[in-house]
Design an enzyme around this catalytic site. Structure first.
Site, PDB file in Angstrom:
ATOM      1  N   LYS A   1       0.786  -1.174   0.236  1.00 43.25           N
ATOM      2  CA  LYS A   1       0.011  -0.101   0.217  1.00 43.25           C
ATOM      3  C   LYS A   1       0.714   1.168   0.143  1.00 43.25           C
ATOM      4  O   LYS A   1       0.746   2.249  -0.803  1.00 43.25           O
ATOM      5  CB  LYS A   1      -0.987   0.023   1.265  1.00 43.25           C
ATOM      6  CG  LYS A   1      -1.839  -1.094   1.338  1.00 43.25           C
ATOM      7  CD  LYS A   1      -2.720  -1.242   2.586  1.00 43.25           C
ATOM      8  CE  LYS A   1      -2.101  -1.190   3.872  1.00 43.25           C
ATOM      9  NZ  LYS A   1      -1.272  -2.474   4.290  1.00 43.25           N
TER      10      LYS A   1
ATOM     11  N   ARG B   1      -9.682   0.651   8.628  1.00 40.76           N
ATOM     12  CA  ARG B   1      -9.376  -0.721   8.942  1.00 40.76           C
ATOM     13  C   ARG B   1     -10.526  -1.499   9.891  1.00 40.76           C
ATOM     14  O   ARG B   1     -10.460  -2.369  10.215  1.00 40.76           O
ATOM     15  CB  ARG B   1      -8.096  -0.546  10.037  1.00 40.76           C
ATOM     16  CG  ARG B   1      -6.895  -1.058   9.229  1.00 40.76           C
ATOM     17  CD  ARG B   1      -5.658  -0.734  10.361  1.00 40.76           C
ATOM     18  NE  ARG B   1      -4.563  -1.518  10.109  1.00 40.76           N
ATOM     19  CZ  ARG B   1      -3.396  -0.957   9.347  1.00 40.76           C
ATOM     20  NH1 ARG B   1      -3.266   0.088   8.888  1.00 40.76           N
ATOM     21  NH2 ARG B   1      -2.428  -1.666   9.348  1.00 40.76           N
TER      22      ARG B   1
ATOM     23  N   ARG C   1      11.518  -5.988   4.353  1.00 45.23           N
ATOM     24  CA  ARG C   1      11.410  -4.492   4.281  1.00 45.23           C
ATOM     25  C   ARG C   1      12.451  -3.776   5.011  1.00 45.23           C
ATOM     26  O   ARG C   1      12.823  -4.048   6.084  1.00 45.23           O
ATOM     27  CB  ARG C   1      10.132  -4.115   4.633  1.00 45.23           C
ATOM     28  CG  ARG C   1       9.935  -2.471   4.739  1.00 45.23           C
ATOM     29  CD  ARG C   1       8.560  -1.955   4.946  1.00 45.23           C
ATOM     30  NE  ARG C   1       7.847  -2.598   5.982  1.00 45.23           N
ATOM     31  CZ  ARG C   1       6.457  -2.736   6.119  1.00 45.23           C
ATOM     32  NH1 ARG C   1       5.619  -1.881   5.310  1.00 45.23           N
ATOM     33  NH2 ARG C   1       5.925  -3.360   7.221  1.00 45.23           N
TER      34      ARG C   1
ATOM     35  N   ARG D   1      11.559  -2.128  10.678  1.00 45.98           N
ATOM     36  CA  ARG D   1      10.458  -1.688  11.746  1.00 45.98           C
ATOM     37  C   ARG D   1      10.195  -2.730  12.859  1.00 45.98           C
ATOM     38  O   ARG D   1      10.403  -3.965  12.577  1.00 45.98           O
ATOM     39  CB  ARG D   1       9.028  -1.736  11.009  1.00 45.98           C
ATOM     40  CG  ARG D   1       8.684  -0.055  10.623  1.00 45.98           C
ATOM     41  CD  ARG D   1       7.622  -0.134   9.931  1.00 45.98           C
ATOM     42  NE  ARG D   1       6.364  -0.847  10.105  1.00 45.98           N
ATOM     43  CZ  ARG D   1       5.252  -0.825   9.269  1.00 45.98           C
ATOM     44  NH1 ARG D   1       5.246   0.007   8.273  1.00 45.98           N
ATOM     45  NH2 ARG D   1       4.118  -1.327   9.786  1.00 45.98           N
TER      46      ARG D   1
ATOM     47  N   ARG E   1      -0.310  -9.413  13.109  1.00 49.46           N
ATOM     48  CA  ARG E   1      -0.758  -8.306  12.215  1.00 49.46           C
ATOM     49  C   ARG E   1      -1.730  -8.989  10.837  1.00 49.46           C
ATOM     50  O   ARG E   1      -2.683  -8.499  10.741  1.00 49.46           O
ATOM     51  CB  ARG E   1       0.428  -7.545  11.635  1.00 49.46           C
ATOM     52  CG  ARG E   1       0.763  -6.525  12.638  1.00 49.46           C
ATOM     53  CD  ARG E   1       2.020  -5.790  12.359  1.00 49.46           C
ATOM     54  NE  ARG E   1       2.085  -5.329  11.205  1.00 49.46           N
ATOM     55  CZ  ARG E   1       3.169  -4.997  10.240  1.00 49.46           C
ATOM     56  NH1 ARG E   1       4.512  -5.154  10.764  1.00 49.46           N
ATOM     57  NH2 ARG E   1       3.014  -4.383   9.218  1.00 49.46           N
TER      58      ARG E   1
HETATM   59  P1  AP5 Z   1       4.888  -1.847   1.829  1.00 49.62           P
HETATM   60  O1  AP5 Z   1       4.526  -0.790   0.485  1.00 49.62           O
HETATM   61  O2  AP5 Z   1       5.564  -1.062   2.851  1.00 49.62           O
HETATM   62  O3  AP5 Z   1       3.568  -2.435   2.285  1.00 49.62           O
HETATM   63  P2  AP5 Z   1       2.262  -1.880   3.108  1.00 49.62           P
HETATM   64  O4  AP5 Z   1       1.056  -2.661   2.570  1.00 49.62           O
HETATM   65  O5  AP5 Z   1       2.291  -0.526   3.130  1.00 49.62           O
HETATM   66  O6  AP5 Z   1       2.686  -2.582   4.553  1.00 49.62           O
HETATM   67  P3  AP5 Z   1       2.460  -2.280   5.987  1.00 49.62           P
HETATM   68  O7  AP5 Z   1       3.236  -3.043   6.810  1.00 49.62           O
HETATM   69  O8  AP5 Z   1       3.184  -0.885   6.117  1.00 49.62           O
HETATM   70  O9  AP5 Z   1       1.238  -2.197   6.156  1.00 49.62           O
HETATM   71  P4  AP5 Z   1       0.236  -2.022   7.515  1.00 49.62           P
HETATM   72  O10 AP5 Z   1      -1.060  -1.943   7.114  1.00 49.62           O
HETATM   73  O11 AP5 Z   1       0.756  -3.316   8.412  1.00 49.62           O
HETATM   74  O12 AP5 Z   1       1.261  -1.055   8.470  1.00 49.62           O
HETATM   75  P5  AP5 Z   1       0.673   0.236   8.939  1.00 49.62           P
HETATM   76  O13 AP5 Z   1       1.884   1.262   8.770  1.00 49.62           O
HETATM   77  O14 AP5 Z   1      -0.614   0.832   8.113  1.00 49.62           O
HETATM   78  O15 AP5 Z   1       5.801  -2.883   1.036  1.00 49.62           O
HETATM   79  C1  AP5 Z   1       6.219  -3.945   2.062  1.00 49.62           C
HETATM   80  C2  AP5 Z   1       7.487  -4.500   1.381  1.00 49.62           C
HETATM   81  O16 AP5 Z   1       7.232  -4.983   0.092  1.00 49.62           O
HETATM   82  C3  AP5 Z   1       8.580  -3.308   1.000  1.00 49.62           C
HETATM   83  O17 AP5 Z   1       9.903  -3.835   1.467  1.00 49.62           O
HETATM   84  C4  AP5 Z   1       8.358  -2.971  -0.587  1.00 49.62           C
HETATM   85  O18 AP5 Z   1       9.930  -2.473  -0.872  1.00 49.62           O
HETATM   86  C5  AP5 Z   1       7.785  -4.359  -0.847  1.00 49.62           C
HETATM   87  N1  AP5 Z   1       7.310  -4.178  -2.296  1.00 49.62           N
HETATM   88  C6  AP5 Z   1       5.980  -3.533  -2.264  1.00 49.62           C
HETATM   89  N2  AP5 Z   1       5.262  -3.738  -3.226  1.00 49.62           N
HETATM   90  C7  AP5 Z   1       6.270  -4.503  -4.065  1.00 49.62           C
HETATM   91  C8  AP5 Z   1       5.889  -4.963  -5.446  1.00 49.62           C
HETATM   92  N3  AP5 Z   1       5.170  -4.820  -6.376  1.00 49.62           N
HETATM   93  N4  AP5 Z   1       7.027  -5.788  -5.691  1.00 49.62           N
HETATM   94  C9  AP5 Z   1       7.836  -6.179  -5.119  1.00 49.62           C
HETATM   95  N5  AP5 Z   1       8.304  -5.567  -3.842  1.00 49.62           N
HETATM   96  C10 AP5 Z   1       7.301  -4.710  -3.294  1.00 49.62           C
HETATM   97  O19 AP5 Z   1       0.340   0.151  10.311  1.00 49.62           O
HETATM   98  C11 AP5 Z   1       1.181   0.030  11.242  1.00 49.62           C
HETATM   99  C12 AP5 Z   1       0.467  -0.202  12.855  1.00 49.62           C
HETATM  100  O20 AP5 Z   1      -0.272   0.891  13.151  1.00 49.62           O
HETATM  101  C13 AP5 Z   1      -0.843  -1.105  12.568  1.00 49.62           C
HETATM  102  O21 AP5 Z   1      -0.295  -2.506  13.099  1.00 49.62           O
HETATM  103  C14 AP5 Z   1      -1.714  -0.540  13.755  1.00 49.62           C
HETATM  104  O22 AP5 Z   1      -1.088  -0.915  14.975  1.00 49.62           O
HETATM  105  C15 AP5 Z   1      -1.520   0.710  13.684  1.00 49.62           C
HETATM  106  N6  AP5 Z   1      -2.658   1.568  12.733  1.00 49.62           N
HETATM  107  C16 AP5 Z   1      -2.278   2.098  11.524  1.00 49.62           C
HETATM  108  N7  AP5 Z   1      -3.459   2.291  10.892  1.00 49.62           N
HETATM  109  C17 AP5 Z   1      -4.352   2.145  11.657  1.00 49.62           C
HETATM  110  C18 AP5 Z   1      -5.929   2.194  11.633  1.00 49.62           C
HETATM  111  N8  AP5 Z   1      -6.421   2.690  10.529  1.00 49.62           N
HETATM  112  N9  AP5 Z   1      -6.535   1.509  12.588  1.00 49.62           N
HETATM  113  C19 AP5 Z   1      -5.985   1.166  13.719  1.00 49.62           C
HETATM  114  N10 AP5 Z   1      -4.838   1.039  14.135  1.00 49.62           N
HETATM  115  C20 AP5 Z   1      -3.818   1.559  13.026  1.00 49.62           C
END
Ligand code: AP5
Length: 216
Positions: A14, A89, A128, A161, A172
């Site tokens: 994402k 979410r 990552r 991270r 997660r």
């Molecule tokens: P990346 O783009 O970083 O993936 P992502 O989908 O953004 O993954 P996240 O782990 O950041 O999502 P998340 O939803 O768990 O975390 P968030 O920060 O929102 O890509 C991943 C890897 O793959 C990278 O190394 C990239 O280079 C590689 N890659 C990507 N695309 C590729 C491709 N096409 N080909 C090859 N490689 C590729 O949330 C973190 C925490 O915050 C949550 O656990 C929760 O505690 C809290 N939180 C955040 N938002 C909320 C909410 N709305 N409600 C409640 N709690 C929340």
């Protein structure tokens, strides 16, 4: 006002796709994960509330998330175009977003669902690496930096991270299944959901999203 959503499990890509799409679309990238990490780093009241949930891979309570998103949207003008990443979410968050959009005389126009297998998600997350300085995201195999451990853009140090440890990642993914996956049906019922194969190269997904946005 317009809003689109990038929906998908942790590691689906994402944040990576949002970074690519924003450059060519004029959408403002709003990542609740990035906002929370900044709050934790700055030790604000929101950060102090969120920290333990994030470290355990649990969702931060809805009222905290709703507060920061409302605050962020209040700063934007009537013509702002939001691209949400990691929000909503839960169904409660989705309903809140609908209400805010309705107040502005608009609605969520598109939801892009990034779909990937569990194996791919785990391998993406465990590989990552993120720049401590500018936040650029790499992957040790798929998207490696030119020099190991060093950001191509700014020379900053790359780190992993805290919530990307194997145990937390599995939790997660469970949390996504139990609390977030229901949003797929919610948006499908509104006929605004588009499924995308997240295993494709990022440029392919970026192009598909830009093509859809250019038609709407
Ligand atoms: P990346 O783009 O970083 O993936 P992502 O989908 O953004 O993954 P996240 O782990 O950041 O999502 P998340 O939803 O768990 O975390 P968030 O920060 O929102 O890509 C991943 C890897 O793959 C990278 O190394 C990239 O280079 C590689 N890659 C990507 N695309 C590729 C491709 N096409 N080909 C090859 N490689 C590729 O949330 C973190 C925490 O915050 C949550 O656990 C929760 O505690 C809290 N939180 C955040 N938002 C909320 C909410 N709305 N409600 C409640 N709690 C929340």
């Amino acid at each position: 006002m317009d809003a689109i959503i990038l929906l998908g499990a942790p590691g689906a890509g994402k944040g990576t796709i949002a970074d690519l799409v924003k450059e060519k679309s004029g959408y403002l990238h709003v990542s609740t994960g990035d906002m929370l990490r900044a709050a934790v780093k700055a030790q604000t009241a929101v950060g102090l509330k969120a920290k333990s949930f994030m470290e355990a891979g649990e969702l931060v309570p809805d009222e905290v998330i709703i507060g920061i998103v409302r605050e962020r949207m209040a700063q934007g003008g009537q013509d702002e175009k939001y691209m949400f990443d990691g929000f909503p979410r839960t169904l409660e968050q989705a309903r809140l977003l609908d209400a805010v959009m309705e107040e502005a005389g608009s609605r969520v126009s598109r939801v892009f669902l990034l779909e990937a297998s569990k194996e791919l998600l785990v391998s993406r997350i465990s590989g990552r690496r993120i720049c401590r300085n500018c936040g650029a995201v790499y992957h040790v195999q798929n998207i490696p930096p030119q020099v190991e451990g060093v950001c191509d853009s700014c020379g900053g140090e790359l780190y992993q991270r805290k919530d990307d440890s194997e145990e937390t990642v599995l939790n997660r993914l469970e949390v996504y299944k139990k609390q977030t996956a229901a949003l797929i049906d919610y948006y499908d019922a509104k006929s605004i959901l588009l499924r995308l194969d997240a295993s494709q190269p990022k440029e392919v997904t970026q192009a598909r999203i830009l093509e859809v946005l250019s038609r709407s």
